[in-house]
Design a protein around this motif. Structure first.
Motif, PDB file in Angstrom:
ATOM      1  N   PHE A 124     104.928  78.952  70.718  1.00  0.00           N
ATOM      2  CA  PHE A 124     103.899  79.903  71.124  1.00  0.00           C
ATOM      3  C   PHE A 124     103.713  80.989  70.065  1.00  0.00           C
ATOM      4  CE2 PHE A 124     102.748  83.885  73.298  1.00  0.00           C
ATOM      5  CZ  PHE A 124     101.515  83.518  73.795  1.00  0.00           C
ATOM      6  N   MET A 125     104.816  81.482  69.510  1.00  0.00           N
ATOM      7  CA  MET A 125     104.724  82.532  68.493  1.00  0.00           C
ATOM      8  C   MET A 125     104.062  82.016  67.224  1.00  0.00           C
ATOM      9  SD  MET A 125     105.958  85.228  69.900  1.00  0.00           S
ATOM     10  CE  MET A 125     106.371  86.366  68.614  1.00  0.00           C
ATOM     11  N   SER A 126     104.339  80.790  66.822  1.00  0.00           N
ATOM     12  CA  SER A 126     103.723  80.256  65.603  1.00  0.00           C
ATOM     13  C   SER A 126     102.228  79.992  65.827  1.00  0.00           C
ATOM     14  CB  SER A 126     104.433  78.996  65.147  1.00  0.00           C
ATOM     15  OG  SER A 126     104.211  77.946  66.070  1.00  0.00           O
ATOM     16  N   ASN A 127     101.852  79.564  67.014  1.00  0.00           N
ATOM     17  CA  ASN A 127     100.444  79.319  67.315  1.00  0.00           C
ATOM     18  C   ASN A 127      99.672  80.627  67.412  1.00  0.00           C
ATOM     19  OD1 ASN A 127     100.682  76.567  67.331  1.00  0.00           O
ATOM     20  ND2 ASN A 127     100.876  76.395  69.553  1.00  0.00           N
ATOM     21  N   SER A 128     100.266  81.636  68.032  1.00  0.00           N
ATOM     22  CA  SER A 128      99.538  82.896  68.174  1.00  0.00           C
ATOM     23  C   SER A 128      99.407  83.621  66.835  1.00  0.00           C
ATOM     24  CB  SER A 128     100.245  83.799  69.194  1.00  0.00           C
ATOM     25  OG  SER A 128     101.510  84.163  68.711  1.00  0.00           O
ATOM     26  N   GLY A 152     115.081  74.469  75.314  1.00  0.00           N
ATOM     27  CA  GLY A 152     113.667  74.317  75.651  1.00  0.00           C
ATOM     28  C   GLY A 152     112.930  75.637  75.620  1.00  0.00           C
ATOM     29  N   LEU A 153     113.571  76.690  76.115  1.00  0.00           N
ATOM     30  CA  LEU A 153     112.954  78.015  76.089  1.00  0.00           C
ATOM     31  C   LEU A 153     112.742  78.487  74.654  1.00  0.00           C
ATOM     32  CD1 LEU A 153     112.048  80.590  77.609  1.00  0.00           C
ATOM     33  CD2 LEU A 153     114.422  81.363  77.426  1.00  0.00           C
ATOM     34  N   ILE A 154     113.740  78.309  73.811  1.00  0.00           N
ATOM     35  CA  ILE A 154     113.603  78.708  72.403  1.00  0.00           C
ATOM     36  C   ILE A 154     112.497  77.909  71.731  1.00  0.00           C
ATOM     37  CG2 ILE A 154     114.789  78.658  70.167  1.00  0.00           C
ATOM     38  CD1 ILE A 154     117.356  79.370  71.702  1.00  0.00           C
ATOM     39  N   TYR A 155     112.423  76.619  72.014  1.00  0.00           N
ATOM     40  CA  TYR A 155     111.368  75.778  71.422  1.00  0.00           C
ATOM     41  C   TYR A 155     109.982  76.256  71.855  1.00  0.00           C
ATOM     42  CZ  TYR A 155     108.416  71.726  70.579  1.00  0.00           C
ATOM     43  OH  TYR A 155     107.399  70.896  70.181  1.00  0.00           O
ATOM     44  N   VAL A 156     109.812  76.527  73.147  1.00  0.00           N
ATOM     45  CA  VAL A 156     108.498  76.951  73.660  1.00  0.00           C
ATOM     46  C   VAL A 156     108.116  78.310  73.082  1.00  0.00           C
ATOM     47  CG1 VAL A 156     107.306  77.703  75.763  1.00  0.00           C
ATOM     48  CG2 VAL A 156     108.588  75.572  75.752  1.00  0.00           C
TER      49      VAL A 156
END
Length: 70
Positions: free
Chosen positions: A60-64, A52-56
């Motif tokens: 977040f990195m792809s959105n930013s 879950g942490l890796i997914y989040v």
């Protein structure tokens, strides 16, 4: 070991001896099985939390990075 059970009926070898072993070692067997189930449960929780942490973080990195392209 075979000579001990040679003259005994089949039910002593296949029913009575395992039942006695379970009575004598049942608590130990139960403790070991319970501990292994506890470890498996903790391992599954760990894997789920790390996944879950890796997914989040990836989300977040792809959105930013896509927002900074504008």
């Amino acid at each position: 070991m075979r000579e001990i059970f040679t003259g005994l009926p089949w039910w002593v070898k296949w029913i009575a001896v395992p039942v006695i072993a379970l009575v004598v070692f049942g608590g130990l067997i139960g403790s070991i099985v319970g501990f292994l189930a506890y470890l498996l449960f903790k391992l599954l929780i760990f894997v789920a939390l790390v996944g879950g942490l890796i997914y989040v973080v990836r989300k977040f990195m792809s959105n930013s990075s896509s927002k900074s392209d504008w």
